[in-house]
Design a protein around this motif. Structure first.
Motif, PDB file in Angstrom:
ATOM      1  N   GLY A 153       0.762  -1.326  -0.127  1.00 18.93           N
ATOM      2  CA  GLY A 153      -0.073   0.012  -0.169  1.00 18.93           C
ATOM      3  C   GLY A 153       0.925   1.233   0.021  1.00 18.93           C
ATOM      4  N   SER A 154       1.903   1.363   0.960  1.00 20.46           N
ATOM      5  CA  SER A 154       2.831   2.493   0.700  1.00 20.46           C
ATOM      6  C   SER A 154       3.482   2.815  -0.400  1.00 20.46           C
ATOM      7  CB  SER A 154       3.675   2.485   2.049  1.00 20.46           C
ATOM      8  OG  SER A 154       4.802   1.378   1.905  1.00 20.46           O
ATOM      9  N   LEU A 155       3.992   1.608  -0.967  1.00 20.05           N
ATOM     10  CA  LEU A 155       4.784   1.638  -2.271  1.00 20.05           C
ATOM     11  C   LEU A 155       3.607   2.077  -3.384  1.00 20.05           C
ATOM     12  CD1 LEU A 155       7.030  -1.359  -2.097  1.00 20.05           C
ATOM     13  CD2 LEU A 155       7.405   0.890  -1.907  1.00 20.05           C
ATOM     14  N   ARG A 156       2.452   1.816  -3.344  1.00 24.22           N
ATOM     15  CA  ARG A 156       1.378   2.026  -4.256  1.00 24.22           C
ATOM     16  C   ARG A 156       1.233   3.529  -4.200  1.00 24.22           C
ATOM     17  NH1 ARG A 156      -2.119  -1.471  -2.776  1.00 24.22           N
ATOM     18  NH2 ARG A 156      -1.410  -3.111  -3.949  1.00 24.22           N
ATOM     19  N   ASP A 157       1.001   4.140  -3.046  1.00 23.73           N
ATOM     20  CA  ASP A 157       0.671   5.530  -2.826  1.00 23.73           C
ATOM     21  C   ASP A 157       1.725   6.430  -3.578  1.00 23.73           C
ATOM     22  OD1 ASP A 157      -1.624   4.648  -1.525  1.00 23.73           O
ATOM     23  OD2 ASP A 157      -0.733   4.922   0.421  1.00 23.73           O
ATOM     24  N   GLY A 158       2.981   5.898  -3.157  1.00 24.75           N
ATOM     25  CA  GLY A 158       4.209   6.511  -3.612  1.00 24.75           C
ATOM     26  C   GLY A 158       4.067   6.551  -5.257  1.00 24.75           C
ATOM     27  N   MET A 159       3.469   5.440  -5.793  1.00 21.96           N
ATOM     28  CA  MET A 159       3.437   5.573  -7.464  1.00 21.96           C
ATOM     29  C   MET A 159       2.459   6.567  -8.010  1.00 21.96           C
ATOM     30  SD  MET A 159       5.904   3.708  -8.801  1.00 21.96           S
ATOM     31  CE  MET A 159       5.294   3.458 -10.258  1.00 21.96           C
ATOM     32  N   ALA A 160       1.558   7.008  -6.958  1.00 26.16           N
ATOM     33  CA  ALA A 160       0.476   7.840  -7.656  1.00 26.16           C
ATOM     34  C   ALA A 160       0.758   9.541  -7.435  1.00 26.16           C
ATOM     35  CB  ALA A 160      -0.724   7.556  -6.573  1.00 26.16           C
ATOM     36  N   HIS A 161       2.271   9.468  -7.362  1.00 25.73           N
ATOM     37  CA  HIS A 161       2.369  11.123  -7.113  1.00 25.73           C
ATOM     38  C   HIS A 161       2.179  11.783  -8.649  1.00 25.73           C
ATOM     39  CE1 HIS A 161       5.691   8.923  -9.375  1.00 25.73           C
ATOM     40  NE2 HIS A 161       6.029  10.184  -9.884  1.00 25.73           N
ATOM     41  N   ILE A 162       2.222  11.153  -9.612  1.00 22.76           N
ATOM     42  CA  ILE A 162       2.062  11.883 -10.874  1.00 22.76           C
ATOM     43  C   ILE A 162       0.615  12.468 -11.070  1.00 22.76           C
ATOM     44  CG2 ILE A 162       2.133  11.976 -13.370  1.00 22.76           C
ATOM     45  CD1 ILE A 162       4.137   9.555 -13.240  1.00 22.76           C
ATOM     46  N   SER A 163      -0.233  11.948 -10.785  1.00 22.41           N
ATOM     47  CA  SER A 163      -1.615  12.481 -11.024  1.00 22.41           C
ATOM     48  C   SER A 163      -2.293  12.951  -9.734  1.00 22.41           C
ATOM     49  CB  SER A 163      -2.737  11.624 -11.627  1.00 22.41           C
ATOM     50  OG  SER A 163      -2.831  10.284 -10.608  1.00 22.41           O
ATOM     51  N   SER A 164      -1.677  12.648  -8.530  1.00 20.91           N
ATOM     52  CA  SER A 164      -2.216  13.087  -7.035  1.00 20.91           C
ATOM     53  C   SER A 164      -3.488  13.021  -7.133  1.00 20.91           C
ATOM     54  CB  SER A 164      -1.954  14.520  -7.130  1.00 20.91           C
ATOM     55  OG  SER A 164      -0.554  15.019  -7.086  1.00 20.91           O
ATOM     56  N   MET A 165      -4.120  11.730  -7.637  1.00 23.29           N
ATOM     57  CA  MET A 165      -5.486  11.495  -7.591  1.00 23.29           C
ATOM     58  C   MET A 165      -6.157  11.855  -6.391  1.00 23.29           C
ATOM     59  SD  MET A 165      -5.495   8.146 -10.223  1.00 23.29           S
ATOM     60  CE  MET A 165      -4.566   7.419  -9.048  1.00 23.29           C
ATOM     61  N   GLU A 166      -7.500  12.341  -6.247  1.00 20.99           N
ATOM     62  CA  GLU A 166      -8.315  12.560  -5.170  1.00 20.99           C
ATOM     63  C   GLU A 166      -9.857  11.949  -5.358  1.00 20.99           C
ATOM     64  OE1 GLU A 166      -7.085  15.862  -2.182  1.00 20.99           O
ATOM     65  OE2 GLU A 166      -6.525  16.817  -4.118  1.00 20.99           O
ATOM     66  N   GLU A 167     -10.508  11.650  -4.229  1.00 20.21           N
ATOM     67  CA  GLU A 167     -11.790  11.423  -4.698  1.00 20.21           C
ATOM     68  C   GLU A 167     -12.605  12.864  -4.946  1.00 20.21           C
ATOM     69  OE1 GLU A 167     -13.458   9.261  -1.342  1.00 20.21           O
ATOM     70  OE2 GLU A 167     -12.124   7.510  -1.880  1.00 20.21           O
ATOM     71  N   ALA A 168     -13.616  12.828  -5.713  1.00 21.98           N
ATOM     72  CA  ALA A 168     -14.115  14.076  -5.864  1.00 21.98           C
ATOM     73  C   ALA A 168     -14.920  14.735  -4.622  1.00 21.98           C
ATOM     74  CB  ALA A 168     -15.548  13.875  -6.942  1.00 21.98           C
ATOM     75  N   GLY A 169     -15.407  13.943  -3.823  1.00 18.53           N
ATOM     76  CA  GLY A 169     -16.063  14.285  -2.593  1.00 18.53           C
ATOM     77  C   GLY A 169     -15.104  14.935  -1.477  1.00 18.53           C
ATOM     78  N   ILE A 170     -13.861  14.609  -1.630  1.00 16.87           N
ATOM     79  CA  ILE A 170     -12.755  15.154  -0.734  1.00 16.87           C
ATOM     80  C   ILE A 170     -12.450  16.499  -1.325  1.00 16.87           C
ATOM     81  CG2 ILE A 170     -10.429  14.912   0.136  1.00 16.87           C
ATOM     82  CD1 ILE A 170     -10.775  12.083   0.100  1.00 16.87           C
ATOM     83  N   VAL A 171     -12.265  16.611  -2.665  1.00 15.12           N
ATOM     84  CA  VAL A 171     -11.901  17.693  -3.432  1.00 15.12           C
ATOM     85  C   VAL A 171     -13.290  18.747  -3.157  1.00 15.12           C
ATOM     86  CG1 VAL A 171     -11.631  19.002  -5.351  1.00 15.12           C
ATOM     87  CG2 VAL A 171     -10.449  16.775  -5.177  1.00 15.12           C
ATOM     88  N   ALA A 172     -14.454  18.348  -3.184  1.00 12.75           N
ATOM     89  CA  ALA A 172     -15.474  19.323  -3.045  1.00 12.75           C
ATOM     90  C   ALA A 172     -15.640  19.854  -1.557  1.00 12.75           C
ATOM     91  CB  ALA A 172     -16.736  18.410  -3.066  1.00 12.75           C
ATOM     92  N   ALA A 173     -15.296  18.947  -0.534  1.00 11.98           N
ATOM     93  CA  ALA A 173     -15.393  19.509   0.903  1.00 11.98           C
ATOM     94  C   ALA A 173     -14.197  20.629   0.873  1.00 11.98           C
ATOM     95  CB  ALA A 173     -14.876  18.542   1.942  1.00 11.98           C
ATOM     96  N   ARG A 174     -12.867  20.535   0.159  1.00 15.50           N
ATOM     97  CA  ARG A 174     -11.888  21.405   0.240  1.00 15.50           C
ATOM     98  C   ARG A 174     -12.447  22.871  -0.602  1.00 15.50           C
ATOM     99  NH1 ARG A 174      -8.222  18.778  -1.650  1.00 15.50           N
ATOM    100  NH2 ARG A 174      -7.984  19.295  -3.557  1.00 15.50           N
TER     101      ARG A 174
END
Length: 463
Positions: A153-174
């Protein structure tokens, strides 16, 4: 013996020393390349500590807003660790690679490959540790499996750096949290955006926002520089730290305009007509006001966009930059390497606009980029109103910009009365918002004096 060790080292799985050196060489040959890989690479991702040290120096320079080249990197290496610098003899270990790498064109691809190799090394090391634990007679199976899953999981999270993907609901809250916070600040009398100083334009667009690129375009002598300088002056009067970088005019010329704007004394009086005692008193008062305003002026006649970016970042790091004006796009120096000889001016200017947009996002400030329109608008029949396709060498400019504003003065085309309303158009300018990614488009009128050194809000009752 040494060569044999070097060869053995380079064929170790998940270690690519030539690519590591290619990334470092790309950073040294492309001063702006660090901004393309800073979110992808960390110093620990380099297997060779020498390359990691050089990369750390480049990151440090970028963080301080200092331009990257071989001299500044070596100076930074000395500052960070003089002993290691002496041991490496500076950048001499990269001399062969620097001869082979002439462009940073593929640096993102190389950086992603180095990040992949690093992740694989971390995976191998982590699994070896779990293998050792699994061979113990006291091994706890559920705990081991959970540890393997956590590692993955930690390595997978590290590989997601390029797109910095987030759930729409989290972005909406921000987004809503920021909107509510800004609303509270507005109700308390605080202004979160920066006003232009022209009421009709601010009413239409809301002003200038952090992270947005606004392109102000017009034909030569239409007044785009005067409009931009007037906006910069009014932003400074709001207490905002403004930088006005001009590729066209020197600092003295821009100060002459500012003194004229503040004092109301015609700029020609300063240049050659002469001033009276009363004029000089008003000019001295204008000078005193300027001394108290946070405006920084810079002449960038031979600067590239990378040079401009480094200067802006230096101000930003010092907390002295709330808004940046660049006058203007079409005169910014374009350095074309041998590998990019086929690159058209359209693509080059589009690339400059893209980097200006990145500057706005990275420094969280509004960036205002001036640009010139092509001659098509002059050939157009009727009122000669500009459209987006009139952007000279437009390339990707209209796509990258958040807002595009055209400066238009009808009397420049010898049109003194509106053919429909019969309104007197002498001294009346139009800021035509042709694109507004996050708001409305339309026209915003203003009034100006003959020298375009004094702009005021539009009032139809004024003749």
């Amino acid at each position: 013996m040494e060569e044999a060790q070097k060869t053995r080292r380079e064929i170790i799985p998940n270690i690519n020393l030539p690519m590591e050196r290619a990334v470092i060489a790309g950073l040294l040959t492309g001063p702006d390349a660090i901004f393309d890989v800073a979110d992808r690479l960390q110093p620990e991702m380099f297997s060779d500590p020498r390359n990691a040290f050089v990369y750390r120096a480049v990151l440090s320079l970028a963080d301080r807003g200092v331009g990257v080249d071989m001299l500044t990197v070596e100076n930074e290496m000395v500052r960070l660790d003089y002993g290691l610098y002496q041991q490496l003899n500076g950048l001499s270990f990269l001399s062969e690679m620097l001869l082979d790498v002439r462009t940073d064109a593929h640096i993102r691809i190389h950086a992603d490959e180095l990040a992949r190799c690093y992740t694989l090394r971390q995976l191998v090391n982590g699994l070896k540790k779990k293998e050792t634990e699994a061979q113990l007679s006291s091994a706890d199976l559920p705990e081991l499996l959970a540890g393997v899953e956590e590692l993955a999981g930690s390595l997978r999270d590290g590989m997601a750096h390029i797109s910095s993907m987030e759930e729409a609901g989290i972005v909406a809250a921000r987004v809503l949290e920021q909107s509510y916070r800004e609303q509270t600040e507005r109700e308390e009398g605080k202004i979160t955006r920066i006003r232009s100083g022209l009421y009709d334009l601010d009413k239409l667009t809301g002003g200038f926002y952090k992270g947005e690129l606004t392109v102000i375009a017009g034909r030569p002598s239409m007044g785009k520089s005067a409009v931009a300088l007037w906006m910069a002056l009014n932003m400074a009067r709001q207490g905002k730290a403004v930088a006005f970088f001009s590729v066209e005019m020197g600092k003295e010329q821009n100060v002459t305009r500012l003194l004229s704007m503040i004092s109301g004394i015609d700029a020609d009086c300063l240049r050659f007509r002469g001033t009276s005692a009363a004029d000089r008193f008003r000019l001295e008062q204008a000078r005193k006001e300027l001394e108290g305003l946070p405006i920084m002026l810079e002449y960038c006649g031979s600067d590239t966009i990378e040079d401009i970016r480094a200067k802006a970042q230096s101000l930003n790091k010092q907390g002295k930059l709330d808004a940046l004006f660049i006058d203007y796009l079409n005169l910014i120096n374009i350095v074309v390497s041998k590998n990019q000889l086929q690159e058209t001016t359209d693509l080059a200017l589009g690339n400059i606009a893209r980097k200006a947009k990145l500057m706005a996002e990275e420094m969280e400030i509004p960036v205002v980029l001036l640009a010139q329109l092509n001659r098509e608008v002059d050939r157009r029949q009727g009122m000669h109103l500009p459209v987006l396709s009139d952007l000279r060498n437009s390339g990707a400019i209209e796509q990258v910009a958040d807002v595009v504003v055209f400066v238009y003065r009808a009397e420049k085309y010898n049109i003194f009365y509106d053919p429909k309303t019969k309104e007197d158009l002498r001294g009346v300018g139009l800021l035509l918002v042709a694109k507004n990614r996050n708001g409305a488009t339309g026209g915003a009128k203003f009034r100006y004096n003959p020298a375009m050194t004094c702009l005021t809000d539009y009032d139809p009752r004024v003749i």
